[in-house]
Design a protein around this motif. Structure first.
Motif, PDB file in Angstrom:
ATOM      1  N   ALA A   1       0.812  -1.219   0.000  1.00 63.73           N
ATOM      2  CA  ALA A   1       0.000   0.000   0.000  1.00 63.73           C
ATOM      3  C   ALA A   1       0.848   1.273   0.000  1.00 63.73           C
ATOM      4  O   ALA A   1       0.440   2.290  -0.556  1.00 63.73           O
ATOM      5  CB  ALA A   1      -0.936  -0.011   1.203  1.00 63.73           C
ATOM      6  N   ASP A   2       2.040   1.210   0.572  1.00 60.46           N
ATOM      7  CA  ASP A   2       2.903   2.393   0.635  1.00 60.46           C
ATOM      8  C   ASP A   2       3.936   2.417  -0.484  1.00 60.46           C
ATOM      9  O   ASP A   2       4.788   3.303  -0.520  1.00 60.46           O
ATOM     10  CB  ASP A   2       3.617   2.456   1.988  1.00 60.46           C
ATOM     11  CG  ASP A   2       2.638   2.668   3.129  1.00 60.46           C
ATOM     12  OD1 ASP A   2       1.665   3.428   2.945  1.00 60.46           O
ATOM     13  OD2 ASP A   2       2.826   2.060   4.201  1.00 60.46           O
ATOM     14  N   GLY A   3       3.882   1.459  -1.391  1.00 63.31           N
ATOM     15  CA  GLY A   3       4.830   1.407  -2.492  1.00 63.31           C
ATOM     16  C   GLY A   3       6.061   0.587  -2.148  1.00 63.31           C
ATOM     17  O   GLY A   3       6.042  -0.248  -1.241  1.00 63.31           O
ATOM     18  N   LEU A   4       7.138   0.848  -2.874  1.00 66.85           N
ATOM     19  CA  LEU A   4       8.395   0.123  -2.696  1.00 66.85           C
ATOM     20  C   LEU A   4       9.427   1.016  -2.020  1.00 66.85           C
ATOM     21  O   LEU A   4       9.484   2.221  -2.291  1.00 66.85           O
ATOM     22  CB  LEU A   4       8.942  -0.319  -4.061  1.00 66.85           C
ATOM     23  CG  LEU A   4       8.175  -1.413  -4.768  1.00 66.85           C
ATOM     24  CD1 LEU A   4       8.556  -1.466  -6.239  1.00 66.85           C
ATOM     25  CD2 LEU A   4       8.428  -2.762  -4.103  1.00 66.85           C
ATOM     26  N   ALA A   5      10.258   0.422  -1.183  1.00 69.12           N
ATOM     27  CA  ALA A   5      11.347   1.169  -0.562  1.00 69.12           C
ATOM     28  C   ALA A   5      12.236   1.739  -1.660  1.00 69.12           C
ATOM     29  O   ALA A   5      12.519   1.072  -2.655  1.00 69.12           O
ATOM     30  CB  ALA A   5      12.144   0.256   0.357  1.00 69.12           C
ATOM     31  N   SER A   6      12.681   2.968  -1.486  1.00 70.35           N
ATOM     32  CA  SER A   6      13.465   3.625  -2.534  1.00 70.35           C
ATOM     33  C   SER A   6      14.750   2.871  -2.849  1.00 70.35           C
ATOM     34  O   SER A   6      15.161   2.804  -4.009  1.00 70.35           O
ATOM     35  CB  SER A   6      13.757   5.074  -2.165  1.00 70.35           C
ATOM     36  OG  SER A   6      14.473   5.142  -0.958  1.00 70.35           O
ATOM     37  N   ALA A   7      15.388   2.265  -1.868  1.00 71.35           N
ATOM     38  CA  ALA A   7      16.627   1.511  -2.118  1.00 71.35           C
ATOM     39  C   ALA A   7      16.352   0.322  -3.032  1.00 71.35           C
ATOM     40  O   ALA A   7      17.140   0.025  -3.940  1.00 71.35           O
ATOM     41  CB  ALA A   7      17.249   1.052  -0.804  1.00 71.35           C
ATOM     42  N   PHE A   8      15.245  -0.368  -2.815  1.00 68.70           N
ATOM     43  CA  PHE A   8      14.877  -1.502  -3.678  1.00 68.70           C
ATOM     44  C   PHE A   8      14.560  -0.992  -5.087  1.00 68.70           C
ATOM     45  O   PHE A   8      15.026  -1.536  -6.076  1.00 68.70           O
ATOM     46  CB  PHE A   8      13.672  -2.249  -3.100  1.00 68.70           C
ATOM     47  CG  PHE A   8      13.281  -3.468  -3.885  1.00 68.70           C
ATOM     48  CD1 PHE A   8      13.793  -4.706  -3.558  1.00 68.70           C
ATOM     49  CD2 PHE A   8      12.416  -3.376  -4.972  1.00 68.70           C
ATOM     50  CE1 PHE A   8      13.439  -5.847  -4.288  1.00 68.70           C
ATOM     51  CE2 PHE A   8      12.063  -4.493  -5.706  1.00 68.70           C
ATOM     52  CZ  PHE A   8      12.578  -5.726  -5.358  1.00 68.70           C
ATOM     53  N   ARG A   9      13.770   0.059  -5.151  1.00 64.74           N
ATOM     54  CA  ARG A   9      13.359   0.634  -6.437  1.00 64.74           C
ATOM     55  C   ARG A   9      14.582   1.090  -7.238  1.00 64.74           C
ATOM     56  O   ARG A   9      14.671   0.861  -8.445  1.00 64.74           O
ATOM     57  CB  ARG A   9      12.405   1.794  -6.172  1.00 64.74           C
ATOM     58  CG  ARG A   9      11.654   2.294  -7.361  1.00 64.74           C
ATOM     59  CD  ARG A   9      10.667   3.385  -7.018  1.00 64.74           C
ATOM     60  NE  ARG A   9      11.308   4.536  -6.400  1.00 64.74           N
ATOM     61  CZ  ARG A   9      11.012   5.001  -5.191  1.00 64.74           C
ATOM     62  NH1 ARG A   9      10.095   4.445  -4.457  1.00 64.74           N
ATOM     63  NH2 ARG A   9      11.648   6.056  -4.711  1.00 64.74           N
ATOM     64  N   ASP A  10      15.550   1.696  -6.564  1.00 62.84           N
ATOM     65  CA  ASP A  10      16.741   2.214  -7.244  1.00 62.84           C
ATOM     66  C   ASP A  10      17.634   1.109  -7.797  1.00 62.84           C
ATOM     67  O   ASP A  10      18.375   1.334  -8.754  1.00 62.84           O
ATOM     68  CB  ASP A  10      17.546   3.117  -6.303  1.00 62.84           C
ATOM     69  CG  ASP A  10      16.801   4.397  -5.941  1.00 62.84           C
ATOM     70  OD1 ASP A  10      15.813   4.736  -6.632  1.00 62.84           O
ATOM     71  OD2 ASP A  10      17.200   5.039  -4.950  1.00 62.84           O
ATOM     72  N   ARG A  11      17.596  -0.076  -7.198  1.00 65.90           N
ATOM     73  CA  ARG A  11      18.415  -1.203  -7.672  1.00 65.90           C
ATOM     74  C   ARG A  11      17.768  -1.964  -8.834  1.00 65.90           C
ATOM     75  O   ARG A  11      18.407  -2.818  -9.440  1.00 65.90           O
ATOM     76  CB  ARG A  11      18.679  -2.181  -6.531  1.00 65.90           C
ATOM     77  CG  ARG A  11      19.717  -1.691  -5.539  1.00 65.90           C
ATOM     78  CD  ARG A  11      20.170  -2.800  -4.600  1.00 65.90           C
ATOM     79  NE  ARG A  11      19.086  -3.455  -3.880  1.00 65.90           N
ATOM     80  CZ  ARG A  11      18.570  -3.047  -2.723  1.00 65.90           C
ATOM     81  NH1 ARG A  11      19.036  -1.957  -2.150  1.00 65.90           N
ATOM     82  NH2 ARG A  11      17.602  -3.719  -2.133  1.00 65.90           N
TER      83      ARG A  11
END
Length: 156
Positions: free
Chosen positions: A106-116
Motif C-alpha cells: 500500500a505504501d509502495g516500494l522502498a526507494s533503495a529496492f526501487r533504485d536497484r
C-alpha cells in the motif's frame, strides 16, 4: 523466459483473483510457443509491521537469483502495449532466463529496492491499488504475448 510476479500481500478469492487467474492461464497458453512463461506468482507479507524496508527484504528473497527486476511504480516508464511487447521480446531474445515484475504494498516500494531495479514500469501517473495493478499487469502480459503471436486480441 520465465515470468515472475512478486507482490506484497495475498490476493484472496474474489473478482481480482479470478481475473488474474484468467489472464495468467491465457498468457501461459499463448506465451509457451513464444518462449515466454510460465507466469508464477510469489506473494509476501510483512507480518511484523516492518514497513517498506521489511517488505523490500521479503521481495528480494522472492525474486529468483539472476532475474531481471522490473518494478511497477508511478515514476516508471509509461509504454504502449506494443512497446511493452517489444520490451519483453528484447529481454527474452537477449538471453534472460527470468524476469520478475515487482509490486509493492500500500505504501509502495522502498526507494533503495526501487533504485536497484533494472527497469521501472508505470501504468500512468495515477496511483493504483496494488491488487488492481496485478490484474492490469497480467492482462498486459497476455496482451503482449498476443501481439508477439500476431493474434487479434490487441486492436490498436
Amino acid at each position: 523466459m520465465r515470468v515472475h510476479l512478486c507482490a506484497v500481500g495475498r490476493l484472496r478469492d474474489g473478482p481480482e483473483r479470478a481475473l488474474v487467474e484468467d489472464y495468467r492461464s491465457r498468457f501461459d497458453r499463448t506465451g509457451r510457443l513464444l518462449g515466454l512463461g510460465p507466469l508464477s506468482e510469489h506473494e509476501v507479507e510483512d507480518r511484523k509491521g516492518g514497513g517498506m524496508t521489511a517488505e523490500a527484504a521479503l521481495l528480494e528473497r522472492a525474486v529468483p537469483a539472476g532475474a531481471l527486476v522490473c518494478v511497477l511504480d508511478e515514476r516508471g516508464k509509461v509504454m504502449t502495449s506494443p512497446e511493452f511487447a517489444d520490451q519483453l521480446a528484447r529481454w527474452r531474445d537477449g538471453g534472460r532466463q527470468d524476469v520478475a515484475f515487482v509490486i509493492g504494498g500500500a505504501d509502495g516500494l522502498a526507494s533503495a529496492f526501487r533504485d536497484r531495479a533494472d527497469a521501472a514500469l508505470s501504468f500512468g501517473r495515477m496511483v493504483w491499488p496494488h491488487m488492481l495493478v496485478r490484474v492490469m499487469l497480467t492482462e498486459q502480459l497476455y496482451r503482449a504475448a498476443s501481439i508477439l503471436a500476431g493474434a487479434p486480441y490487441h486492436r490498436a
